[in-house]
Design a protein around this motif. Structure first.
Motif, mmCIF file in Angstrom:
data_model
loop_
_atom_site.group_PDB
_atom_site.id
_atom_site.type_symbol
_atom_site.label_atom_id
_atom_site.label_comp_id
_atom_site.label_asym_id
_atom_site.label_seq_id
_atom_site.Cartn_x
_atom_site.Cartn_y
_atom_site.Cartn_z
ATOM 1 N N CYS A 150 7.179 7.906 10.337
ATOM 2 C CA CYS A 150 6.713 7.297 9.085
ATOM 3 C C CYS A 150 7.757 7.442 7.979
ATOM 4 O O CYS A 150 7.860 6.588 7.097
ATOM 5 C CB CYS A 150 5.401 7.929 8.638
ATOM 6 S SG CYS A 150 4.150 7.977 9.950
ATOM 7 N N CYS A 158 10.629 4.772 6.597
ATOM 8 C CA CYS A 158 10.473 3.911 5.414
ATOM 9 C C CYS A 158 10.008 4.691 4.201
ATOM 10 O O CYS A 158 10.391 4.370 3.080
ATOM 11 C CB CYS A 158 9.455 2.807 5.683
ATOM 12 S SG CYS A 158 9.954 1.648 6.961
ATOM 13 N N MET A 186 12.392 -0.497 -0.155
ATOM 14 C CA MET A 186 12.999 -1.010 1.071
ATOM 15 C C MET A 186 13.931 -2.135 0.639
ATOM 16 O O MET A 186 13.486 -3.260 0.440
ATOM 17 C CB MET A 186 11.934 -1.532 2.016
ATOM 18 C CG MET A 186 11.009 -0.438 2.512
ATOM 19 S SD MET A 186 9.807 -1.089 3.671
ATOM 20 C CE MET A 186 10.871 -1.830 4.902
ATOM 21 N N TRP A 229 10.395 -4.706 -0.349
ATOM 22 C CA TRP A 229 9.100 -4.068 -0.566
ATOM 23 C C TRP A 229 9.371 -2.642 -1.011
ATOM 24 O O TRP A 229 10.476 -2.141 -0.836
ATOM 25 C CB TRP A 229 8.280 -4.027 0.723
ATOM 26 C CG TRP A 229 7.720 -5.347 1.134
ATOM 27 C CD1 TRP A 229 8.366 -6.296 1.869
ATOM 28 C CD2 TRP A 229 6.426 -5.863 0.854
ATOM 29 N NE1 TRP A 229 7.537 -7.369 2.061
ATOM 30 C CE2 TRP A 229 6.336 -7.134 1.445
ATOM 31 C CE3 TRP A 229 5.310 -5.375 0.153
ATOM 32 C CZ2 TRP A 229 5.195 -7.931 1.369
ATOM 33 C CZ3 TRP A 229 4.185 -6.164 0.085
ATOM 34 C CH2 TRP A 229 4.119 -7.426 0.676
ATOM 35 N N HIS A 230 8.337 -1.990 -1.507
ATOM 36 C CA HIS A 230 8.462 -0.584 -1.844
ATOM 37 C C HIS A 230 7.505 0.202 -0.959
ATOM 38 O O HIS A 230 6.312 -0.092 -0.922
ATOM 39 C CB HIS A 230 8.109 -0.367 -3.315
ATOM 40 C CG HIS A 230 8.291 1.051 -3.756
ATOM 41 N ND1 HIS A 230 9.488 1.529 -4.224
ATOM 42 C CD2 HIS A 230 7.439 2.102 -3.758
ATOM 43 C CE1 HIS A 230 9.371 2.817 -4.522
ATOM 44 N NE2 HIS A 230 8.139 3.185 -4.241
ATOM 45 N N PRO A 265 5.394 3.164 -0.632
ATOM 46 C CA PRO A 265 4.913 4.108 -1.637
ATOM 47 C C PRO A 265 4.968 5.554 -1.135
ATOM 48 O O PRO A 265 5.072 5.796 0.065
ATOM 49 C CB PRO A 265 3.466 3.675 -1.873
ATOM 50 C CG PRO A 265 3.070 2.983 -0.616
ATOM 51 C CD PRO A 265 4.298 2.357 -0.048
ATOM 52 N N LEU A 304 3.711 8.958 0.142
ATOM 53 C CA LEU A 304 2.528 9.388 0.895
ATOM 54 C C LEU A 304 2.049 10.759 0.423
ATOM 55 O O LEU A 304 1.095 11.304 0.962
ATOM 56 C CB LEU A 304 2.833 9.436 2.400
ATOM 57 C CG LEU A 304 3.216 8.112 3.058
ATOM 58 C CD1 LEU A 304 3.475 8.299 4.547
ATOM 59 C CD2 LEU A 304 2.142 7.054 2.823
ATOM 60 N N ALA A 334 0.213 6.334 -2.510
ATOM 61 C CA ALA A 334 -0.519 6.182 -1.253
ATOM 62 C C ALA A 334 -0.867 7.530 -0.631
ATOM 63 O O ALA A 334 -1.076 7.627 0.583
ATOM 64 C CB ALA A 334 0.279 5.319 -0.278
ATOM 65 N N GLY A 345 -7.955 -0.384 0.026
ATOM 66 C CA GLY A 345 -6.758 -1.215 0.030
ATOM 67 C C GLY A 345 -6.535 -1.860 1.380
ATOM 68 O O GLY A 345 -7.354 -1.707 2.303
ATOM 69 N N VAL A 349 3.471 -2.273 10.974
ATOM 70 C CA VAL A 349 3.320 -0.934 11.558
ATOM 71 C C VAL A 349 1.914 -0.790 12.142
ATOM 72 O O VAL A 349 1.725 -0.269 13.248
ATOM 73 C CB VAL A 349 3.579 0.157 10.489
ATOM 74 C CG1 VAL A 349 3.190 1.532 11.000
ATOM 75 C CG2 VAL A 349 5.041 0.143 10.068
ATOM 76 N N MET A 371 -3.310 12.570 12.412
ATOM 77 C CA MET A 371 -2.283 12.128 11.459
ATOM 78 C C MET A 371 -2.807 12.228 10.031
ATOM 79 O O MET A 371 -2.105 12.669 9.123
ATOM 80 C CB MET A 371 -1.861 10.682 11.760
ATOM 81 C CG MET A 371 -1.025 10.564 13.026
ATOM 82 S SD MET A 371 -0.876 8.869 13.611
ATOM 83 C CE MET A 371 0.316 8.213 12.455
ATOM 84 N N LEU A 417 -1.491 14.216 6.808
ATOM 85 C CA LEU A 417 -1.121 13.500 5.574
ATOM 86 C C LEU A 417 -1.913 14.023 4.370
ATOM 87 O O LEU A 417 -1.373 14.159 3.272
ATOM 88 C CB LEU A 417 -1.379 11.990 5.733
ATOM 89 C CG LEU A 417 -0.456 11.235 6.694
ATOM 90 C CD1 LEU A 417 -0.981 9.814 6.941
ATOM 91 C CD2 LEU A 417 0.972 11.182 6.151
ATOM 92 N N ASN A 438 5.458 -4.302 -5.026
ATOM 93 C CA ASN A 438 4.587 -4.859 -3.994
ATOM 94 C C ASN A 438 3.588 -5.868 -4.550
ATOM 95 O O ASN A 438 3.238 -6.834 -3.882
ATOM 96 C CB ASN A 438 3.836 -3.737 -3.265
ATOM 97 C CG ASN A 438 4.766 -2.866 -2.455
ATOM 98 O OD1 ASN A 438 5.947 -3.183 -2.302
ATOM 99 N ND2 ASN A 438 4.256 -1.763 -1.952
#
Ligand code: HEC
Ligand code: HEC
Ligand code: HEC
Length: 425
Positions: free
Chosen positions: A206, A209, A230, A235-236, A238, A240, A246, A268, A277, A293, A297, A363
């Motif tokens: 992850c 990016c 990116m 794109w951005h 965000p 985590l 995010a 979202g 992804v 996961m 996170l 975004n």
């Protein structure tokens, strides 16, 4: 998951049956050596099924399969700030694929980023993260690859700019920025947390990016999930770890699992590169791996609030801009997203949505310009799309409507100006 287990058993059963038909001994009593062979075949078959699953988790399939091309035969271009790299053929073709590689060769490619003969790999293959993949998992992925039909697809060569194409540049990069590193379980944490850490930091990469990269494209150590633009894809990704972007901390685990599995959740939806992804990677994972996961996170140290200084207060947009934005919203957006940005089944809610209120507006501008579809997943097989507005709105109009949705219904994020829109168009 149950489906996969059934498929696994199905394959084991078919392999067993095929073997029984081929080697059925004349006597009714099965001799010991054939029973052993059958056992090995069954183990091999389940290894292949496990490898197929892990290859999804590692998103190997999406990168190593060209649009419309043969499975895992490579040829997909990957744009980077240093030029375009082309993925390689991982089918067991002895010439143009990896048919002659041993398990040790394959492990070394993931762990050390090096092909047989000492050819260093470009980190466009995310081996700075894949280095953490366990040898047993690498062997399973290799077993699955060996089970695929060999395809003769020679590598066309990379197209790198200037010095970046010189072999010495890659050698230097590796000396400066790459250390092979095994995954180590943290004994103080639960098995679930450790499984999540292994997937997020290793196989599912992850941070490829979501980590800030320095100007040489290397990950900033210690800021693995702090979010990053990116550059090539505009794109951005965000943060985590920041709950204002995010971060998962404080969200119900089931909601983040839904986002990764279905591509849409109450808070979202997955956009752009994240939609891919989900489509090729996380939507194929078992609920128990997804939960692991999310447990990891949700436990990332928060990079906002707490001890840190408070975020800068948002600037307020000029009333003239907000009025114009409100008019545009009513004309173009309200039918789907609702009068009060409340959304509806299939149309994301915009009030309180972190994708809009993130400090980085890239975004929101991107989705208004280009539109998009959430990924089609078993949990959301026929997603509704959002139309693009790039040909229907000027930069100033996009800036006005984006500034409006960033400040309406209690949203509190700074406005954007037409210069910013021009930059992302
Ligand atoms: C973001 C795209 C991307 C993803 C994801 C990715 N790869 Fe790669 N991979 C590449 C690129 C690009 C190359 C070519 C690198 C080079 O030529 O130096 C490559 C090269 C390789 C090679 C070397 C092949 C050779 O002949 O030298 C192996 C092995 C490999 N990848 C395995 C994997 C596995 C296994 C996964 C999933 C766990 C994976 N890759 C995921 C982009 C990707
Ligand atoms: C035809 C219905 C439709 C219209 C009209 C529409 N949208 Fe959307 N919008 C969607 C859908 C569906 C998504 C989810 C897209 C995705 O996940 O790729 C979305 C996503 C978004 C997002 C990202 C939300 C998230 O959770 O990630 C923003 C911001 C947004 N729209 C703003 C706007 C604005 C501003 C307008 C008017 C200029 C607009 N939309 C017009 C259907 C629409
Ligand atoms: C190819 C680049 C890329 C990779 C790899 C990637 N992400 Fe993302 N991610 C993004 C981008 C860009 C966004 C912003 C668009 C959006 O909101 O969906 C995003 C958004 C997100 C969001 C917020 C979605 C929302 O709207 O609430 C979460 C959560 C997330 N990513 C988690 C992950 C996890 C977990 C992984 C590893 C399995 C991962 N990402 C891998 C690019 C990536």
């Amino acid at each position: 998951m149950r489906g996969r287990v059934l498929i696994a058993w199905g394959i084991v059963a078919i392999a067993g049956l095929a073997l029984w038909i081929v080697i059925e001994p004349p006597a009714a009593v099965p001799d010991r050596s054939s029973a052993r062979v059958a056992g090995e075949e069954a183990a091999e078959a389940s290894q292949v099924v496990r490898g197929a699953y892990l290859a999804r988790a590692g998103n190997c399939v999406a990168c190593h399969t060209a649009r419309g091309g043969a499975l895992m035969a490579g040829g997909r271009p990957i744009d980077t700030p240093f030029g375009t790299l082309v993925t390689r053929n991982l089918t067991p073709h002895p010439g143009s694929g990896i048919g002659t590689w041993s398990d040790a060769d394959f492990r070394r490619a993931l762990h050390e980023g090096q092909a047989p003969g000492g050819r260093a790999l470009y980190p466009a293959c995310p081996y700075p993260q894949l280095t953490r993949v366990r040898a047993s998992d690498a062997d399973a992925i290799h077993a699955w690859l060996r089970s695929l039909p060999p395809v003769d697809a020679p590598h066309p060569g990379h197209r790198l700019q200037g010095v970046y194409g010189w072999p010495v540049a890659l050698k230097l990069w590796r000396v400066l920025w790459f250390r092979p590193e095994p995954h180590r379980d943290d004994p103080a944490r639960s098995e679930q947390w450790n499984r999540g850490a292994y997937l997020v930091r290793g196989l599912a990469h992850c941070s490829a990016c979501h980590a800030p990269h320095n100007r040489w494209g290397a990950i900033d150590a210690g800021r693995e999930f702090d979010g990053a633009p990116m550059i090539s894809a505009r794109w951005h990704a965000p943060s985590l770890s920041d709950p204002a972007q995010a971060g998962s901390r404080g969200l119900p685990v089931a909601d983040v699992v839904a986002l990764l599995r279905d591509g849409v959740a109450s808070h979202g939806s997955a956009l752009g590169p994240m939609a891919e992804v989900v489509l090729h990677g996380t939507s194929h994972l078992s609920d128990s791996d997804l939960r692991a996961m999310v447990v990891f996170l949700s436990d990332l140290p928060s990079t906002r609030g707490g001890a840190g200084p408070p975020a800068a207060p948002a600037r307020t947009a000029e009333p003239r801009v907000l009025e114009r934005g409100a008019l545009l919203y009513r004309e173009h957006c309200q039918d789907c997203h609702g009068r009060e940005g409340e959304g509806a089944e299939g149309w994301p809610r915009l009030a309180g949505n972190r994708a809009l209120t993130s400090p980085v507006a890239a975004n929101v501008v991107r989705i208004v310009l280009s539109g998009g579809f959430p990924p089609s997943t078993p949990g959301n097989p026929q997603p509704y799309g959002m139309p693009p507005f790039s040909h229907r709105m000027s930069n100033a109009e996009v800036a006005a409507v984006v500034s409006y949705v960033r400040q309406a219904w209690g949203n509190q994020a700074s406005p954007v100006d037409s210069g910013e829109v021009a930059r992302w168009r």
